[in-house]
Motif scaffolding. Sequence first.
Motif, PDB file in Angstrom:
ATOM      1  N   ALA A   9      42.372  60.927  45.674  1.00  0.00           N
ATOM      2  CA  ALA A   9      43.349  59.862  45.474  1.00  0.00           C
ATOM      3  C   ALA A   9      42.775  58.517  45.888  1.00  0.00           C
ATOM      4  O   ALA A   9      42.965  57.506  45.201  1.00  0.00           O
ATOM      5  N   MET A  10      42.060  58.481  47.021  1.00  0.00           N
ATOM      6  CA  MET A  10      41.462  57.225  47.475  1.00  0.00           C
ATOM      7  C   MET A  10      40.395  56.733  46.501  1.00  0.00           C
ATOM      8  O   MET A  10      40.293  55.537  46.224  1.00  0.00           O
ATOM      9  N   THR A  11      39.614  57.656  45.969  1.00  0.00           N
ATOM     10  CA  THR A  11      38.582  57.291  45.008  1.00  0.00           C
ATOM     11  C   THR A  11      39.197  56.689  43.754  1.00  0.00           C
ATOM     12  O   THR A  11      38.722  55.677  43.229  1.00  0.00           O
ATOM     13  N   LEU A  12      40.258  57.280  43.267  1.00  0.00           N
ATOM     14  CA  LEU A  12      40.926  56.762  42.077  1.00  0.00           C
ATOM     15  C   LEU A  12      41.547  55.386  42.341  1.00  0.00           C
ATOM     16  O   LEU A  12      41.483  54.498  41.490  1.00  0.00           O
ATOM     17  N   LEU A  13      42.130  55.216  43.517  1.00  0.00           N
ATOM     18  CA  LEU A  13      42.722  53.923  43.848  1.00  0.00           C
ATOM     19  C   LEU A  13      41.661  52.832  43.951  1.00  0.00           C
ATOM     20  O   LEU A  13      41.842  51.721  43.462  1.00  0.00           O
ATOM     21  N   LEU A  14      40.543  53.159  44.587  1.00  0.00           N
ATOM     22  CA  LEU A  14      39.474  52.163  44.705  1.00  0.00           C
ATOM     23  C   LEU A  14      38.860  51.855  43.345  1.00  0.00           C
ATOM     24  O   LEU A  14      38.490  50.710  43.065  1.00  0.00           O
ATOM     25  N   GLY A  15      38.738  52.856  42.497  1.00  0.00           N
ATOM     26  CA  GLY A  15      38.187  52.639  41.159  1.00  0.00           C
ATOM     27  C   GLY A  15      39.093  51.772  40.314  1.00  0.00           C
ATOM     28  O   GLY A  15      38.640  50.971  39.502  1.00  0.00           O
ATOM     29  N   ALA A  16      40.395  51.915  40.492  1.00  0.00           N
ATOM     30  CA  ALA A  16      41.345  51.129  39.719  1.00  0.00           C
ATOM     31  C   ALA A  16      41.353  49.671  40.161  1.00  0.00           C
ATOM     32  O   ALA A  16      41.679  48.777  39.380  1.00  0.00           O
ATOM     33  N   CYS A  17      40.978  49.417  41.396  1.00  0.00           N
ATOM     34  CA  CYS A  17      41.001  48.052  41.917  1.00  0.00           C
ATOM     35  C   CYS A  17      39.704  47.290  41.666  1.00  0.00           C
ATOM     36  O   CYS A  17      39.612  46.115  41.979  1.00  0.00           O
ATOM     37  N   SER A  18      38.705  47.960  41.139  1.00  0.00           N
ATOM     38  CA  SER A  18      37.422  47.285  40.960  1.00  0.00           C
ATOM     39  C   SER A  18      37.502  46.254  39.845  1.00  0.00           C
ATOM     40  O   SER A  18      38.275  46.382  38.906  1.00  0.00           O
ATOM     41  N   ASP A  19      36.675  45.233  39.959  1.00  0.00           N
ATOM     42  CA  ASP A  19      36.623  44.159  38.976  1.00  0.00           C
ATOM     43  C   ASP A  19      35.738  44.613  37.820  1.00  0.00           C
ATOM     44  O   ASP A  19      34.575  44.944  38.007  1.00  0.00           O
ATOM     45  N   SER A  20      36.260  44.622  36.620  1.00  0.00           N
ATOM     46  CA  SER A  20      35.495  45.112  35.482  1.00  0.00           C
ATOM     47  C   SER A  20      34.633  44.028  34.836  1.00  0.00           C
ATOM     48  O   SER A  20      33.790  44.325  34.003  1.00  0.00           O
ATOM     49  N   GLN A  21      34.846  42.769  35.202  1.00  0.00           N
ATOM     50  CA  GLN A  21      34.061  41.690  34.624  1.00  0.00           C
ATOM     51  C   GLN A  21      32.728  41.585  35.348  1.00  0.00           C
ATOM     52  O   GLN A  21      32.663  41.725  36.561  1.00  0.00           O
ATOM     53  N   PRO A  22      31.659  41.343  34.602  1.00  0.00           N
ATOM     54  CA  PRO A  22      30.346  41.216  35.248  1.00  0.00           C
ATOM     55  C   PRO A  22      30.302  39.980  36.147  1.00  0.00           C
ATOM     56  O   PRO A  22      30.965  38.975  35.893  1.00  0.00           O
ATOM     57  N   GLU A  23      29.492  40.065  37.170  1.00  0.00           N
ATOM     58  CA  GLU A  23      29.360  38.960  38.111  1.00  0.00           C
ATOM     59  C   GLU A  23      28.566  37.830  37.471  1.00  0.00           C
ATOM     60  O   GLU A  23      27.564  38.050  36.809  1.00  0.00           O
ATOM     61  N   LYS A  24      29.016  36.608  37.678  1.00  0.00           N
ATOM     62  CA  LYS A  24      28.297  35.450  37.152  1.00  0.00           C
ATOM     63  C   LYS A  24      27.121  35.149  38.073  1.00  0.00           C
ATOM     64  O   LYS A  24      27.254  35.215  39.290  1.00  0.00           O
ATOM     65  N   PRO A  25      25.973  34.807  37.503  1.00  0.00           N
ATOM     66  CA  PRO A  25      24.839  34.438  38.363  1.00  0.00           C
ATOM     67  C   PRO A  25      25.153  33.132  39.084  1.00  0.00           C
ATOM     68  O   PRO A  25      25.873  32.280  38.556  1.00  0.00           O
ATOM     69  N   PRO A  26      24.632  32.974  40.285  1.00  0.00           N
ATOM     70  CA  PRO A  26      24.903  31.724  41.009  1.00  0.00           C
ATOM     71  C   PRO A  26      24.312  30.536  40.258  1.00  0.00           C
ATOM     72  O   PRO A  26      23.256  30.639  39.633  1.00  0.00           O
ATOM     73  N   GLU A  27      25.014  29.439  40.321  1.00  0.00           N
ATOM     74  CA  GLU A  27      24.535  28.230  39.637  1.00  0.00           C
ATOM     75  C   GLU A  27      23.301  27.698  40.344  1.00  0.00           C
ATOM     76  O   GLU A  27      23.218  27.688  41.561  1.00  0.00           O
ATOM     77  N   LYS A  28      22.351  27.251  39.554  1.00  0.00           N
ATOM     78  CA  LYS A  28      21.130  26.690  40.121  1.00  0.00           C
ATOM     79  C   LYS A  28      21.417  25.268  40.578  1.00  0.00           C
ATOM     80  O   LYS A  28      21.919  24.441  39.820  1.00  0.00           O
ATOM     81  N   HIS A  29      21.108  24.991  41.820  1.00  0.00           N
ATOM     82  CA  HIS A  29      21.345  23.666  42.372  1.00  0.00           C
ATOM     83  C   HIS A  29      20.247  22.711  41.920  1.00  0.00           C
ATOM     84  O   HIS A  29      19.104  23.109  41.713  1.00  0.00           O
ATOM     85  N   PHE A  30      20.604  21.475  41.790  1.00  0.00           N
ATOM     86  CA  PHE A  30      19.651  20.456  41.363  1.00  0.00           C
ATOM     87  C   PHE A  30      18.636  20.217  42.473  1.00  0.00           C
ATOM     88  O   PHE A  30      18.982  20.001  43.627  1.00  0.00           O
ATOM     89  N   ASN A  31      17.381  20.294  42.105  1.00  0.00           N
ATOM     90  CA  ASN A  31      16.298  20.021  43.040  1.00  0.00           C
ATOM     91  C   ASN A  31      15.481  18.872  42.456  1.00  0.00           C
ATOM     92  O   ASN A  31      14.793  19.048  41.451  1.00  0.00           O
ATOM     93  N   PRO A  32      15.515  17.694  43.073  1.00  0.00           N
ATOM     94  CA  PRO A  32      14.793  16.552  42.498  1.00  0.00           C
ATOM     95  C   PRO A  32      13.281  16.735  42.513  1.00  0.00           C
ATOM     96  O   PRO A  32      12.572  16.068  41.786  1.00  0.00           O
ATOM     97  N   TRP A  33      12.778  17.653  43.334  1.00  0.00           N
ATOM     98  CA  TRP A  33      11.343  17.847  43.447  1.00  0.00           C
ATOM     99  C   TRP A  33      10.848  19.009  42.593  1.00  0.00           C
ATOM    100  O   TRP A  33       9.670  19.346  42.625  1.00  0.00           O
ATOM    101  N   ASP A  34      11.721  19.626  41.829  1.00  0.00           N
ATOM    102  CA  ASP A  34      11.357  20.815  41.067  1.00  0.00           C
ATOM    103  C   ASP A  34      10.204  20.558  40.097  1.00  0.00           C
ATOM    104  O   ASP A  34       9.244  21.322  40.039  1.00  0.00           O
TER     105      ASP A  34
END
Length: 66
Positions: A9-34
């Motif tokens: 039951a706990m496994t099913l509840l945790l599975g139902a609460c999971s986020d099905s959308q893929p994680e977005k990659p972190p945005e690249k911060h501007f580096n003036p010296w890049d």
Amino acid sequence: MNTRLLVLAMTLLLGACSDSQPEKPPEKHFNPWDSQMKALDKAKGLEKQMQQDAKDRDRLIREQGG
């Protein structure tokens, strides 16, 4: 038996609460010296290649008796 049912039951509840959308990659911060850092890395690579070429030429000259 009750423990297995509780785990299931706990496994099913945790599975139902999971986020099905893929994680977005972190945005690249501007580096003036890049661009400068990329140019420096390229220059270092070229320098290594030139040093290796010089060593190869010296080795060839020594092998030829020069």
